[in-house]
Design a protein around this motif. Structure first.
Motif, PDB file in Angstrom:
ATOM      1  N   PHE A 238       0.584  -0.981  -0.046  1.00  0.00           N
ATOM      2  CA  PHE A 238       0.077   0.087  -0.118  1.00  0.00           C
ATOM      3  C   PHE A 238       1.120   1.770   0.088  1.00  0.00           C
ATOM      4  CE2 PHE A 238      -2.351   2.980   2.326  1.00  0.00           C
ATOM      5  CZ  PHE A 238      -4.135   3.345   1.049  1.00  0.00           C
ATOM      6  N   ILE A 239       2.027   0.861   0.431  1.00  0.00           N
ATOM      7  CA  ILE A 239       2.749   2.167   1.153  1.00  0.00           C
ATOM      8  C   ILE A 239       3.104   2.600  -0.169  1.00  0.00           C
ATOM      9  CG2 ILE A 239       4.534   3.632   1.878  1.00  0.00           C
ATOM     10  CD1 ILE A 239       4.119   1.642   4.640  1.00  0.00           C
ATOM     11  N   VAL A 240       4.231   1.853  -0.737  1.00  0.00           N
ATOM     12  CA  VAL A 240       5.118   2.022  -2.327  1.00  0.00           C
ATOM     13  C   VAL A 240       4.214   2.020  -3.745  1.00  0.00           C
ATOM     14  CG1 VAL A 240       6.542  -0.234  -3.830  1.00  0.00           C
ATOM     15  CG2 VAL A 240       6.462  -0.231  -1.686  1.00  0.00           C
ATOM     16  N   GLU A 241       3.252   1.214  -3.414  1.00  0.00           N
ATOM     17  CA  GLU A 241       2.288   2.025  -4.327  1.00  0.00           C
ATOM     18  C   GLU A 241       1.707   3.003  -4.172  1.00  0.00           C
ATOM     19  OE1 GLU A 241      -0.871  -0.707  -6.210  1.00  0.00           O
ATOM     20  OE2 GLU A 241       0.210  -2.490  -5.607  1.00  0.00           O
ATOM     21  N   ALA A 242       1.356   3.646  -3.324  1.00  0.00           N
ATOM     22  CA  ALA A 242       0.765   5.404  -2.972  1.00  0.00           C
ATOM     23  C   ALA A 242       2.504   5.939  -3.305  1.00  0.00           C
ATOM     24  CB  ALA A 242       1.069   5.415  -1.081  1.00  0.00           C
ATOM     25  N   ALA A 243       3.165   5.923  -3.290  1.00  0.00           N
ATOM     26  CA  ALA A 243       4.506   6.230  -4.001  1.00  0.00           C
ATOM     27  C   ALA A 243       4.880   6.426  -4.765  1.00  0.00           C
ATOM     28  CB  ALA A 243       6.113   5.687  -2.772  1.00  0.00           C
ATOM     29  N   GLY A 244       4.050   5.667  -5.982  1.00  0.00           N
ATOM     30  CA  GLY A 244       4.056   5.382  -7.363  1.00  0.00           C
ATOM     31  C   GLY A 244       5.178   4.754  -7.268  1.00  0.00           C
ATOM     32  N   GLY A 245       4.772   2.881  -6.459  1.00  0.00           N
ATOM     33  CA  GLY A 245       5.481   2.105  -7.337  1.00  0.00           C
ATOM     34  C   GLY A 245       4.867   0.966  -7.593  1.00  0.00           C
ATOM     35  N   ALA A 246       4.846  -0.393  -7.410  1.00  0.00           N
ATOM     36  CA  ALA A 246       4.055  -1.384  -7.969  1.00  0.00           C
ATOM     37  C   ALA A 246       4.256  -2.109  -6.852  1.00  0.00           C
ATOM     38  CB  ALA A 246       4.249  -1.684  -9.755  1.00  0.00           C
ATOM     39  N   SER A 247       3.200  -3.745  -6.360  1.00  0.00           N
ATOM     40  CA  SER A 247       3.460  -4.841  -6.354  1.00  0.00           C
ATOM     41  C   SER A 247       3.063  -5.381  -7.153  1.00  0.00           C
ATOM     42  CB  SER A 247       2.821  -4.847  -5.027  1.00  0.00           C
ATOM     43  OG  SER A 247       1.750  -4.728  -5.169  1.00  0.00           O
ATOM     44  N   SER A 248       3.712  -7.142  -7.073  1.00  0.00           N
ATOM     45  CA  SER A 248       2.689  -8.426  -8.018  1.00  0.00           C
ATOM     46  C   SER A 248       3.341  -9.270  -6.851  1.00  0.00           C
ATOM     47  CB  SER A 248       3.122  -8.644  -9.200  1.00  0.00           C
ATOM     48  OG  SER A 248       2.935  -9.424  -9.664  1.00  0.00           O
ATOM     49  N   ASN A 249       2.001 -10.551  -7.118  1.00  0.00           N
ATOM     50  CA  ASN A 249       2.148 -11.639  -6.419  1.00  0.00           C
ATOM     51  C   ASN A 249       2.433 -12.436  -7.470  1.00  0.00           C
ATOM     52  OD1 ASN A 249       0.078 -11.360  -7.950  1.00  0.00           O
ATOM     53  ND2 ASN A 249      -1.241 -12.369  -6.382  1.00  0.00           N
ATOM     54  N   GLY A 250       2.924 -11.972  -8.619  1.00  0.00           N
ATOM     55  CA  GLY A 250       3.593 -12.734 -10.187  1.00  0.00           C
ATOM     56  C   GLY A 250       2.038 -13.187 -11.061  1.00  0.00           C
ATOM     57  N   ALA A 251       0.905 -12.326 -10.405  1.00  0.00           N
ATOM     58  CA  ALA A 251       0.079 -12.278 -11.499  1.00  0.00           C
ATOM     59  C   ALA A 251      -1.251 -11.254 -11.495  1.00  0.00           C
ATOM     60  CB  ALA A 251      -1.525 -13.835 -10.846  1.00  0.00           C
ATOM     61  N   GLU A 252      -1.545 -10.297 -10.407  1.00  0.00           N
ATOM     62  CA  GLU A 252      -1.512  -9.270 -10.108  1.00  0.00           C
ATOM     63  C   GLU A 252      -0.885  -8.749  -9.134  1.00  0.00           C
ATOM     64  OE1 GLU A 252      -5.683  -9.989  -9.161  1.00  0.00           O
ATOM     65  OE2 GLU A 252      -5.218 -11.003  -7.557  1.00  0.00           O
ATOM     66  N   SER A 253      -1.232  -7.225  -8.709  1.00  0.00           N
ATOM     67  CA  SER A 253      -1.197  -6.496  -7.543  1.00  0.00           C
ATOM     68  C   SER A 253      -1.737  -6.974  -6.636  1.00  0.00           C
ATOM     69  CB  SER A 253      -1.915  -5.037  -6.840  1.00  0.00           C
ATOM     70  OG  SER A 253      -1.695  -4.308  -6.543  1.00  0.00           O
ATOM     71  N   VAL A 254      -0.591  -7.226  -5.575  1.00  0.00           N
ATOM     72  CA  VAL A 254      -0.612  -7.763  -4.230  1.00  0.00           C
ATOM     73  C   VAL A 254      -1.864  -7.238  -3.418  1.00  0.00           C
ATOM     74  CG1 VAL A 254       0.181  -7.922  -1.829  1.00  0.00           C
ATOM     75  CG2 VAL A 254       1.780  -8.236  -3.673  1.00  0.00           C
ATOM     76  N   LEU A 255      -3.070  -5.537  -3.563  1.00  0.00           N
ATOM     77  CA  LEU A 255      -3.495  -4.953  -2.794  1.00  0.00           C
ATOM     78  C   LEU A 255      -5.093  -6.050  -3.190  1.00  0.00           C
ATOM     79  CD1 LEU A 255      -2.248  -1.544  -3.231  1.00  0.00           C
ATOM     80  CD2 LEU A 255      -2.152  -3.403  -1.148  1.00  0.00           C
ATOM     81  N   LYS A 256      -4.489  -6.685  -4.627  1.00  0.00           N
ATOM     82  CA  LYS A 256      -5.729  -7.205  -4.584  1.00  0.00           C
ATOM     83  C   LYS A 256      -6.447  -8.888  -4.218  1.00  0.00           C
ATOM     84  CE  LYS A 256      -5.451  -4.894  -9.958  1.00  0.00           C
ATOM     85  NZ  LYS A 256      -5.998  -5.009 -10.849  1.00  0.00           N
ATOM     86  N   MET A 257      -5.300  -9.144  -3.431  1.00  0.00           N
ATOM     87  CA  MET A 257      -5.396 -10.659  -2.726  1.00  0.00           C
ATOM     88  C   MET A 257      -6.610 -10.291  -1.488  1.00  0.00           C
ATOM     89  SD  MET A 257      -1.872 -11.342  -3.070  1.00  0.00           S
ATOM     90  CE  MET A 257      -1.976 -13.190  -2.807  1.00  0.00           C
ATOM     91  N   LYS A 258      -7.581 -10.856  -2.005  1.00  0.00           N
ATOM     92  CA  LYS A 258      -8.559 -10.997   0.137  1.00  0.00           C
ATOM     93  C   LYS A 258      -7.986 -11.946   0.937  1.00  0.00           C
ATOM     94  CE  LYS A 258     -13.213 -10.375  -1.935  1.00  0.00           C
ATOM     95  NZ  LYS A 258     -14.720 -10.391  -1.595  1.00  0.00           N
ATOM     96  N   PHE A 259      -8.133 -11.532   2.446  1.00  0.00           N
ATOM     97  CA  PHE A 259      -7.483 -11.908   3.235  1.00  0.00           C
ATOM     98  C   PHE A 259      -8.244 -13.091   3.784  1.00  0.00           C
ATOM     99  CE2 PHE A 259      -6.116  -7.499   4.352  1.00  0.00           C
ATOM    100  CZ  PHE A 259      -5.543  -7.561   3.286  1.00  0.00           C
TER     101      PHE A 259
END
Length: 305
Positions: free
Chosen positions: A258-279
């Motif tokens: 969340f912090i990294v993407e808010a700073a203009g970066g990106a994240s991935s679990n290999g398929a999509e942004s980590v922020l889309k994954m449900k707990f």
């Protein structure tokens, strides 16, 4: 000990309950920093949490400090930590908080920098939410100085990422707008996975041949903080059949992403942004790459063997 400055006073007026939850986190960081300076809490307590992780004295004490501050602030309904991975009712109203009280506690005895991670969600409960639903997130770095990087709503409604430094006078804003660009810096975690994950081994070799700068300490927070401090780079933690994922989505990956993407970066679990994954459960773990956008796009293929 609260957030400083006129911008924070405006934020406090517009988001009073969220500000109280963040103030509780800042107070916890200050107390934990003092605990670390005492240097007598790194031994094991002889117990494990419900995930099966061995607990150190410092883990347990930091966990107690944070729960106490979150409970007393009155703005937290539910909280859960890696040391107490249940959804606990704290009796407040407004937000739910998930946290890792001391990320990297296994390297405390080596006197490496360590950290803490916090995610804040609106309402009660954490299960079945996603990282994208966070209202704010923060991490603390305990090193030669104590600092907190915070992503929160800004003046224009967009997320703002800033760094606060703990001083004798209190918290000081030392960077008002943390942003990520592109840099040839990488922190390759879980390198044992490269033994049976050829894509990961090839990626590391390519970075070496392209003269990337290696910056890896074994601590998730300090490695990500280096990237945010220097303005670019990549942290990646791939997996393989012999080296499964260790980082937990709720307590570690989602708040940091969340912090990294808010700073203009990106994240991935290999398929999509980590922020889309449900707990879907509190112990859900994931492979992850995050940092500069181009580097994440380049590295996401090697997350799983």
């Amino acid at each position: 000990m609260s957030m400083p400055g006129a911008d924070h006073e405006r934020f406090r007026a517009e988001h009073p309950l969220l500000a109280r939850a963040i103030d509780a986190i800042l107070a916890s960081v200050r107390e934990t920093a003092e605990l670390l300076r005492q240097g007598d809490s790194s031994g094991q307590v002889g117990s494990v949490n419900s995930f099966g992780d061995k607990q150190l004295k410092i883990d347990v004490k930091a966990d107690e400090i944070i729960f106490s501050n979150l409970r007393s602030c009155g703005a937290v309904v539910t909280a859960s930590s890696e040391e107490r991975p249940d959804e606990l009712d704290l009796g407040g109203q407004g937000f739910s908080v998930a946290f890792d009280p001391l990320d990297g506690s296994s390297i405390v005895d080596a006197n490496f920098a360590v950290g803490a991670i916090f995610g804040i969600w609106r309402g009660a409960g954490l299960l079945h939410k996603t990282g994208a639903e966070q209202a704010a997130a923060a991490y603390a770095v305990y090193g030669p100085r104590t600092s907190v990087v915070l992503a929160r709503p800004g003046r224009d409604g967009k997320l703002k990422v800033e760094e606060l430094m703990l001083t004798e006078q209190g918290w000081l804003v030392c960077r008002e707008d943390v942003r990520l660009g592109e840099k040839k810096v990488f922190a390759p975690a879980n390198l044992r996975a490269a033994a049976d994950n050829k894509a990961y081994a090839d990626f590391v070799s390519a970075c070496i041949s392209e003269k990337y700068t290696l910056r890896y300490t074994g601590g998730f927070v300090p490695d990500v903080h280096h990237i945010l401090t220097k303005g670019g780079g990549l942290f990646l933690n791939p997996t393989s059949s012999g080296a499964p994922a260790k980082l937990r989505l709720l307590y570690e990956c989602a708040p940091i992403a969340f912090i990294v993407e808010a700073a203009g970066g990106a994240s991935s679990n290999g398929a999509e942004s980590v922020l889309k994954m449900k707990f879907d459960h509190l112990d859900r773990r994931t492979a992850i790459t995050l940092g500069s956008r181009e580097e994440v796009a380049r590295s996401k293929h090697c997350l799983r063997a």
